[in-house]
Structure formats: C-alpha cells, structure tokens
Design a protein around this motif. Structure first.
Motif, PDB file in Angstrom:
ATOM      1  N   ASP A  74       0.851  -1.200   0.000  1.00 50.35           N
ATOM      2  CA  ASP A  74       0.000   0.000   0.000  1.00 50.35           C
ATOM      3  C   ASP A  74       0.885   1.250   0.000  1.00 50.35           C
ATOM      4  OD1 ASP A  74      -2.214  -1.558   0.083  1.00 50.35           O
ATOM      5  OD2 ASP A  74      -2.956  -0.854   2.015  1.00 50.35           O
ATOM      6  N   THR A  75       1.020   1.882  -1.150  1.00 47.97           N
ATOM      7  CA  THR A  75       1.905   3.024  -1.218  1.00 47.97           C
ATOM      8  C   THR A  75       1.385   4.062  -2.187  1.00 47.97           C
ATOM      9  OG1 THR A  75       4.250   3.639  -1.404  1.00 47.97           O
ATOM     10  CG2 THR A  75       3.370   2.200  -3.115  1.00 47.97           C
ATOM     11  N   GLU A  76       1.900   5.276  -2.075  1.00 53.08           N
ATOM     12  CA  GLU A  76       1.724   6.267  -3.132  1.00 53.08           C
ATOM     13  C   GLU A  76       2.987   6.257  -3.987  1.00 53.08           C
ATOM     14  OE1 GLU A  76      -0.412   9.923  -2.458  1.00 53.08           O
ATOM     15  OE2 GLU A  76      -0.973   9.242  -0.447  1.00 53.08           O
ATOM     16  N   ASP A  77       3.061   7.187  -4.925  1.00 51.75           N
ATOM     17  CA  ASP A  77       4.203   7.162  -5.853  1.00 51.75           C
ATOM     18  C   ASP A  77       5.420   7.815  -5.204  1.00 51.75           C
ATOM     19  OD1 ASP A  77       2.930   9.628  -5.967  1.00 51.75           O
ATOM     20  OD2 ASP A  77       3.514  10.000  -8.039  1.00 51.75           O
ATOM     21  N   ILE A  78       5.941   7.108  -4.226  1.00 48.38           N
ATOM     22  CA  ILE A  78       7.029   7.602  -3.381  1.00 48.38           C
ATOM     23  C   ILE A  78       8.358   7.618  -4.137  1.00 48.38           C
ATOM     24  CG2 ILE A  78       5.880   6.885  -1.246  1.00 48.38           C
ATOM     25  CD1 ILE A  78       7.572   4.341  -1.308  1.00 48.38           C
ATOM     26  N   PRO A  79       9.308   8.430  -3.693  1.00 47.75           N
ATOM     27  CA  PRO A  79      10.610   8.484  -4.370  1.00 47.75           C
ATOM     28  C   PRO A  79      11.306   7.132  -4.434  1.00 47.75           C
ATOM     29  CG  PRO A  79      10.394  10.324  -2.835  1.00 47.75           C
ATOM     30  CD  PRO A  79       9.203   9.436  -2.618  1.00 47.75           C
ATOM     31  N   GLU A  80      11.140   6.315  -3.393  1.00 47.51           N
ATOM     32  CA  GLU A  80      11.801   5.008  -3.374  1.00 47.51           C
ATOM     33  C   GLU A  80      11.299   4.096  -4.488  1.00 47.51           C
ATOM     34  OE1 GLU A  80      11.761   6.503   0.935  1.00 47.51           O
ATOM     35  OE2 GLU A  80      10.402   6.550  -0.794  1.00 47.51           O
ATOM     36  N   MET A  81      10.023   4.223  -4.854  1.00 45.16           N
ATOM     37  CA  MET A  81       9.507   3.438  -5.966  1.00 45.16           C
ATOM     38  C   MET A  81      10.000   4.005  -7.290  1.00 45.16           C
ATOM     39  SD  MET A  81       5.607   2.296  -6.973  1.00 45.16           S
ATOM     40  CE  MET A  81       4.911   3.928  -6.892  1.00 45.16           C
ATOM     41  N   ARG A  82       9.950   5.307  -7.437  1.00 42.41           N
ATOM     42  CA  ARG A  82      10.395   5.931  -8.686  1.00 42.41           C
ATOM     43  C   ARG A  82      11.885   5.684  -8.952  1.00 42.41           C
ATOM     44  NH1 ARG A  82       7.305   9.874 -11.201  1.00 42.41           N
ATOM     45  NH2 ARG A  82       5.218  10.161 -10.326  1.00 42.41           N
ATOM     46  N   CYS A 126      -0.107  -0.973  -6.889  1.00 40.34           N
ATOM     47  CA  CYS A 126      -1.446  -0.704  -6.369  1.00 40.34           C
ATOM     48  C   CYS A 126      -1.996   0.605  -6.923  1.00 40.34           C
ATOM     49  CB  CYS A 126      -1.406  -0.643  -4.844  1.00 40.34           C
ATOM     50  SG  CYS A 126      -0.401   0.734  -4.229  1.00 40.34           S
ATOM     51  N   MET A 127      -3.318   0.754  -6.872  1.00 37.98           N
ATOM     52  CA  MET A 127      -3.977   2.010  -7.267  1.00 37.98           C
ATOM     53  C   MET A 127      -5.423   1.993  -6.792  1.00 37.98           C
ATOM     54  SD  MET A 127      -3.836   1.133 -11.343  1.00 37.98           S
ATOM     55  CE  MET A 127      -2.131   0.631 -11.174  1.00 37.98           C
ATOM     56  N   ASN A 128      -5.650   2.496  -5.599  1.00 35.13           N
ATOM     57  CA  ASN A 128      -7.032   2.552  -5.113  1.00 35.13           C
ATOM     58  C   ASN A 128      -7.193   3.681  -4.103  1.00 35.13           C
ATOM     59  OD1 ASN A 128      -5.527   1.114  -3.122  1.00 35.13           O
ATOM     60  ND2 ASN A 128      -7.352   0.109  -2.355  1.00 35.13           N
ATOM     61  N   LEU A 129      -8.019   4.638  -4.476  1.00 33.72           N
ATOM     62  CA  LEU A 129      -8.315   5.750  -3.574  1.00 33.72           C
ATOM     63  C   LEU A 129      -9.398   5.356  -2.580  1.00 33.72           C
ATOM     64  CD1 LEU A 129      -8.344   8.738  -6.099  1.00 33.72           C
ATOM     65  CD2 LEU A 129      -6.530   8.115  -4.497  1.00 33.72           C
ATOM     66  N   PRO A 130      -9.328   5.892  -1.351  1.00 35.55           N
ATOM     67  CA  PRO A 130      -8.397   6.904  -0.839  1.00 35.55           C
ATOM     68  C   PRO A 130      -7.173   6.307  -0.149  1.00 35.55           C
ATOM     69  CG  PRO A 130     -10.113   6.548   0.770  1.00 35.55           C
ATOM     70  CD  PRO A 130     -10.422   5.616  -0.377  1.00 35.55           C
ATOM     71  N   TYR A 131      -6.930   5.016  -0.333  1.00 35.12           N
ATOM     72  CA  TYR A 131      -5.933   4.325   0.483  1.00 35.12           C
ATOM     73  C   TYR A 131      -4.508   4.454  -0.056  1.00 35.12           C
ATOM     74  CZ  TYR A 131     -10.347   2.291   1.913  1.00 35.12           C
ATOM     75  OH  TYR A 131     -11.647   2.128   2.330  1.00 35.12           O
ATOM     76  N   THR A 132      -4.355   4.457  -1.371  1.00 33.56           N
ATOM     77  CA  THR A 132      -3.004   4.483  -1.931  1.00 33.56           C
ATOM     78  C   THR A 132      -2.890   5.645  -2.916  1.00 33.56           C
ATOM     79  OG1 THR A 132      -3.539   2.824  -3.650  1.00 33.56           O
ATOM     80  CG2 THR A 132      -2.703   2.011  -1.545  1.00 33.56           C
ATOM     81  N   MET A 133      -2.893   5.376  -4.214  1.00 38.58           N
ATOM     82  CA  MET A 133      -2.771   6.450  -5.207  1.00 38.58           C
ATOM     83  C   MET A 133      -3.779   6.220  -6.316  1.00 38.58           C
ATOM     84  SD  MET A 133       0.888   5.295  -6.858  1.00 38.58           S
ATOM     85  CE  MET A 133       1.366   3.563  -6.833  1.00 38.58           C
ATOM     86  N   ASP A 134      -3.980   7.247  -7.125  1.00 40.95           N
ATOM     87  CA  ASP A 134      -4.913   7.084  -8.226  1.00 40.95           C
ATOM     88  C   ASP A 134      -4.194   6.535  -9.457  1.00 40.95           C
ATOM     89  OD1 ASP A 134      -3.652   9.242  -9.529  1.00 40.95           O
ATOM     90  OD2 ASP A 134      -5.157  10.683  -8.868  1.00 40.95           O
ATOM     91  N   VAL A 135      -4.957   6.268 -10.490  1.00 41.64           N
ATOM     92  CA  VAL A 135      -4.428   5.664 -11.710  1.00 41.64           C
ATOM     93  C   VAL A 135      -3.364   6.554 -12.344  1.00 41.64           C
ATOM     94  CG1 VAL A 135      -5.054   5.088 -14.092  1.00 41.64           C
ATOM     95  CG2 VAL A 135      -6.439   4.226 -12.193  1.00 41.64           C
ATOM     96  N   ASP A 136      -3.588   7.864 -12.353  1.00 43.17           N
ATOM     97  CA  ASP A 136      -2.626   8.772 -12.976  1.00 43.17           C
ATOM     98  C   ASP A 136      -1.291   8.760 -12.246  1.00 43.17           C
ATOM     99  OD1 ASP A 136      -4.321  10.710 -15.013  1.00 43.17           O
ATOM    100  OD2 ASP A 136      -5.531   9.963 -13.360  1.00 43.17           O
TER     101      ASP A 136
END
Length: 246
Positions: A164-172, A183-193
C-alpha cells in the motif's frame, strides 16, 4: 492424449490466470488470487504474498513454503485466512508491526524484516523497502516505516510488490525491475494517474496493476495501461482478473 493434456493445461491456466516468467534458475509461475494477493511458484517453492480472502481462495494451490505480509490491515494481514491455511512448512516474513501480532507455533517460523533490509530466505532474496502515503502525516493510513514493499530476486529476475503506497521516491528510483505489481485505489493508496506516472519513470519490463479496489469500486486499469504505454511503450502492461466475483 496430447490434445487432452493441452486442454487440461489451458483449463488450469484459465482458473488461476497463471503467467510464466523465465529466469536463469527456472520458471516463475504467477497466479493472481484476489486484490493484493498473489502466489509464486519457483524452484520447487511456493510463495504466498498477503494471503487474503479465506482459505477457499487457495483451493488447488500448493501449500506455501514462504508467506510474505506487507502491512497490518486486514486485506494484507488476514489472520482468518492464515488460520485456515496449512502453514506447517511455511516461513512467514513480515515487518515488525505484523510479526509481533502473529501467533507462535502456527508456522515453521517467523522472520521480521524491516525497510532497507535484505535476507535470503528459501532460496529467494527478499529486500524490504518503504511503502507509505504522501504527504507524511501523523494520522497517515500508511506511515513510513511500518509496512514493507518487497523486491524478490528469483534467478536473474527482480519482482517488485508495492504494498500500500503512493508514488514515493523510493519506488520511482527503482532500477532493473523485471516484473512489478503496483497498487492504485483511492483513498488508500494512489490514483491511476499517479501510478501510471511512477511506472513510466522506473519502467519495469512487465507491470501488473493489482490492489485496485477502493471505496468507489474498481480503478480504471484500462486507463492505466493507456497512460503507461503513451509514455513508456516498451512496458508490457498485463491486465488480469484480481476480482473474480465482479
């Protein structure tokens, strides 16, 4: 007999949606199960990631040798599901926040691994990396340091599981990822974009959108595929059915 064998293989592949990834040490078989749950088979070992959905979701799968858990929430650490599985031969790998909740004696062993640690377990290199929400706040659903994303090295291939993450620097900043589960599911992680933008930056060879059910239903994974391939056409975006009841 040959036609029957081929038919049975196709039926089996349809049931579990299995994909085969070649590595220098043999094939990795990938079976999507549900939401953020996936099963790998590699070199005689079976790996469950975030087993969820009840034991019945794993009917037909081999017993696990390795179980990876990313975080404390019930769709990742599902104790009900774990209690229904035969874990007698399984080593459970989890961050401290999860491992301290696991009952002793239900599995072969429990290994705690935290962000930025790497351990060789059952012939698989397991590297834990951060997974968290942005901006970082005290009341974040996923604070930095509590849960783990994982990079598994099997043979010469690297498999990234975002948790469960957003598009954090460590992933990029990831490099040389052969297969990614994002993953991609709001409001828990990040959106599709956000997910597509991050994937287009670290450019895995193959990416599976997973964990894409949020409060408003299922995320638009077709849009995700289109966005990724508009910027990074070389990335193989694979859409699989992670929600078989829908």
């Amino acid at each position: 007999m040959k036609k029957l064998t081929i038919l049975l293989f196709l039926i089996s592949s349809t049931v579990f949606g299995q994909d085969i990834i070649s590595t220098s040490a043999g094939a990795v078989k990938i079976s999507p199960i549900l939401h953020g749950t996936v099963v790998f088979e590699f070199n005689g070992k079976t790996i469950y990631v975030d087993p969820y959905g009840g034991a019945s979701a794993f009917e037909g799968q081999k017993k696990p040798d390795l179980v990876l858990i990313t975080d404390i929430h019930g769709d990742h650490h599902s104790q009900e599901t774990l209690d229904g599985l035969d874990l007698s031969m399984a080593t459970i790998v989890a961050p401290k926040a999860v491992s301290e909740k696991l009952p002793i004696g239900k599995s072969k062993g429990i290994i705690t691994i935290n962000n930025d640690e790497t351990k060789m377990i059952e012939g698989v290199s397991v590297h834990a990396l951060p997974m968290y929400n942005l901006p970082e706040t005290e009341d974040s659903r996923h604070p930095k340091g509590r849960g783990n994303g994982y990079v598994l090295t099997m043979g010469d291939k690297k498999f990234y599981l975002s948790g469960d993450t957003e598009d954090i620097p460590e992933m990029r900043a990831l490099t040389d990822i052969d297969v990614a589960f994002v993953c991609m599911n709001l409001p828990y992680t990040m959106d599709v974009d956000q997910a597509a933008d991050a994937v287009a930056e670290f450019k895995p060879t193959i990416v599976y959108p997973y964990h894409y059910r949020g409060t408003e239903g299922l995320s638009d994974v077709d849009k995700f595929k289109s966005l990724v391939n508009s910027v990074a056409p070389g990335v193989d975006v694979r859409l699989r059915n992670w929600y078989p009841s829908n």
